[in-house]
Design an enzyme around this catalytic site. Structure first.
Site, mmCIF file in Angstrom:
data_model
loop_
_atom_site.group_PDB
_atom_site.id
_atom_site.type_symbol
_atom_site.label_atom_id
_atom_site.label_comp_id
_atom_site.label_asym_id
_atom_site.label_seq_id
_atom_site.Cartn_x
_atom_site.Cartn_y
_atom_site.Cartn_z
ATOM 1 N N HIS A 65 34.248 12.535 144.328
ATOM 2 C CA HIS A 65 35.238 13.002 145.145
ATOM 3 C C HIS A 65 34.866 13.755 146.218
ATOM 4 C CE1 HIS A 65 38.896 15.906 146.261
ATOM 5 N NE2 HIS A 65 39.381 14.446 145.610
ATOM 6 N N ASP A 116 42.509 9.256 140.325
ATOM 7 C CA ASP A 116 43.011 8.174 140.648
ATOM 8 C C ASP A 116 42.560 7.039 139.683
ATOM 9 O OD1 ASP A 116 44.187 8.691 143.233
ATOM 10 O OD2 ASP A 116 41.930 9.032 143.816
#
Length: 433
Positions: free
Chosen positions: A309, A367
């Site tokens: 991320h 996700d």
């Protein structure tokens, strides 16, 4: 807020210097206040992607990516996910504190009474091809809201901002559900205000007039949880887009449409869809080692989607929460030994024990599991990003509202380093080589 410490920059070969004040927030790293550097030294900063630049002050969301912390208005996401509900989180993001019982009831009524769309908006859908992507439809219809609700477009009026917030939070789920219904040729299902926010969305999405749709409390709880986890995430690309558009004085409906367009990118809102594709391509747990070797090979284009991320250098706290919800949903639906989930768990296990990924701090993000849970709940992959937009609308609105109410707010105008040709004279056509 500014503190008494400063940093002095001296420009070599000159007598120019700039005394830069430091600013400290409630938490997180201190920052340089560089607003006067250009005027004093004739220099400005270079930061592609704004990864080391604070574009605003905000009281809404705090992230500590090194240790995996996410807080809304100071409340840890783990506590909100366990104890709160989406509309209560909406109130928190917009107003700064959790509501008492009366405030919560009034807020819920304020939102739910705006769930209907103007009936003429139905005709907008007929202008799209049946195979139009739901995000294309949402960009168009959300932007068009400003043509129907002229009474709340005064961004400098607090009551107009409040009504616009209600309308956006209430209507975007209806817009998204109708985008899906249009794509599959089913009748539009009108909202029901006797249902909760999450139940209402599931009803509009899945119900058909021919038979009764029964609300499954496990699925509605999971939907509510997904919305909470995606409600806001600091100054990401789509939120920054909303703020940049809003800095011009654009109306809130236009700003949220801009945010939806930004979210559409596969590097932002489309990541969970990419995770599903990756797992499908891997096919079986026995193929994981070869796949991870391909990921490590810089000459190969294989990517480990759902890991890593821009901010988190630790386990995304939202991933831990949604992993449990994923198991609950699969258990409720009787999906045993789901191959994608089994593959995802094994991939996570192997990757987290591999020095290559550990050294690069590539941990699972939200996700990684959200695509699996949405697929199990009956959502097609084309709707994944649209569902993200439904959840994130409140965060965009809260950030837009905060920006408009900031007395130091200015129109966004990033600088650049010009690397094109130097000044040169125009050459007539017949003299050009």
């Amino acid at each position: 807020m500014s503190d008494k410490r400063t940093v002095t920059i001296t420009l070599d070969g000159t007598n120019k210097k700039s005394v830069i004040p430091l600013m400290s927030g409630t938490a997180g790293a201190d920052v340089f206040d560089i607003r006067k550097v250009y005027g004093e030294l004739g220099l400005f900063t270079f930061d592609p992607g704004y990864g080391a630049t604070a574009s605003c002050e905000s009281k809404i969301t705090y992230i500590d990516g090194d240790v995996g912390v996410l807080e809304y208005r100071g409340y840890p996401i783990e506590q909100l996910a366990e104890k709160s509900n989406f509309l209560e989180v909406c109130y928190l993001l917009l107003n700064g504190d959790l509501p008492n019982a009366e405030q919560g009831k009034d807020f819920e009524m304020g939102v739910m009474r705006h769930t209907m769309l103007h009936e003429q908006l139905r005709t907008f859908y007929n202008g799209f091809r049946r195979d139009a992507h739901p995000m294309a439809v949402m960009c168009g219809v959300v932007g068009a809201l400003s043509a129907f609700y002229h009474d709340s477009l005064d961004i400098h009026d607090a009551e107009s901002r409040r009504i616009s917030a209600f309308r956006l939070i209430a209507k975007v789920p209806t817009i998204a559900a109708w985008a899906y219904k249009y794509s599959v040729g089913q009748p539009f299902v009108y909202p029901r205000n006797d249902l909760t926010y999450a139940e209402n969305f599931l009803h509009m999405f899945h119900a058909v007039p021919a038979e009764e749709y029964k609300i499954n409390p496990v699925l509605s709880k999971a939907m509510d949880l997904i919305m909470i986890l995606h409600a806001d995430h600091e100054q990401n690309a789509s939120t920054s887009t909303v703020r940049l558009a809003g800095s011009t004085g654009a109306n809130p409906f236009a700003c949220i449409a801009a945010g939806i367009a930004s979210l559409w990118g596969p590097a932002h809102g489309g990541a969970n869809e990419a995770v599903l594709k990756m797992l499908t391509d891997i096919g079986h747990v026995r193929n994981i080692p070869d796949f991870l070797e391909d990921v490590k090979d810089r000459g190969n284009h294989a990517k480990l989607m759902g890991f890593g991320h821009r901010v988190y250098k630790n386990y995304d706290p939202r991933a831990k929460i949604i992993q449990k919800a994923c198991h609950d949903v699969l258990r409720e639906l009787g999906i045993k030994g789901d191959p994608l989930l089994d593959l995802a768990i094994e991939l996570e296990k192997i990757a987290l024990s591999d020095k290559y990924f550990i050294d690069r701090k590539l941990y699972p993000n939200v996700d990684f599991y959200s695509g699996i849970i949405l697929k199990a709940m009956g959502f097609p992959t084309s709707m994944f990003t649209a569902l993200f937009a439904v959840s994130r609308t409140v965060g965009w609105v809260a950030q837009w509202k905060e920006m408009i109410e900031d007395p130091d707010q200015r129109i966004g105008r990033p600088r650049q380093i010009y690397t094109g040709p130097a000044t040169r004279p125009y050459v007539d056509t017949d003299k050009r080589g």
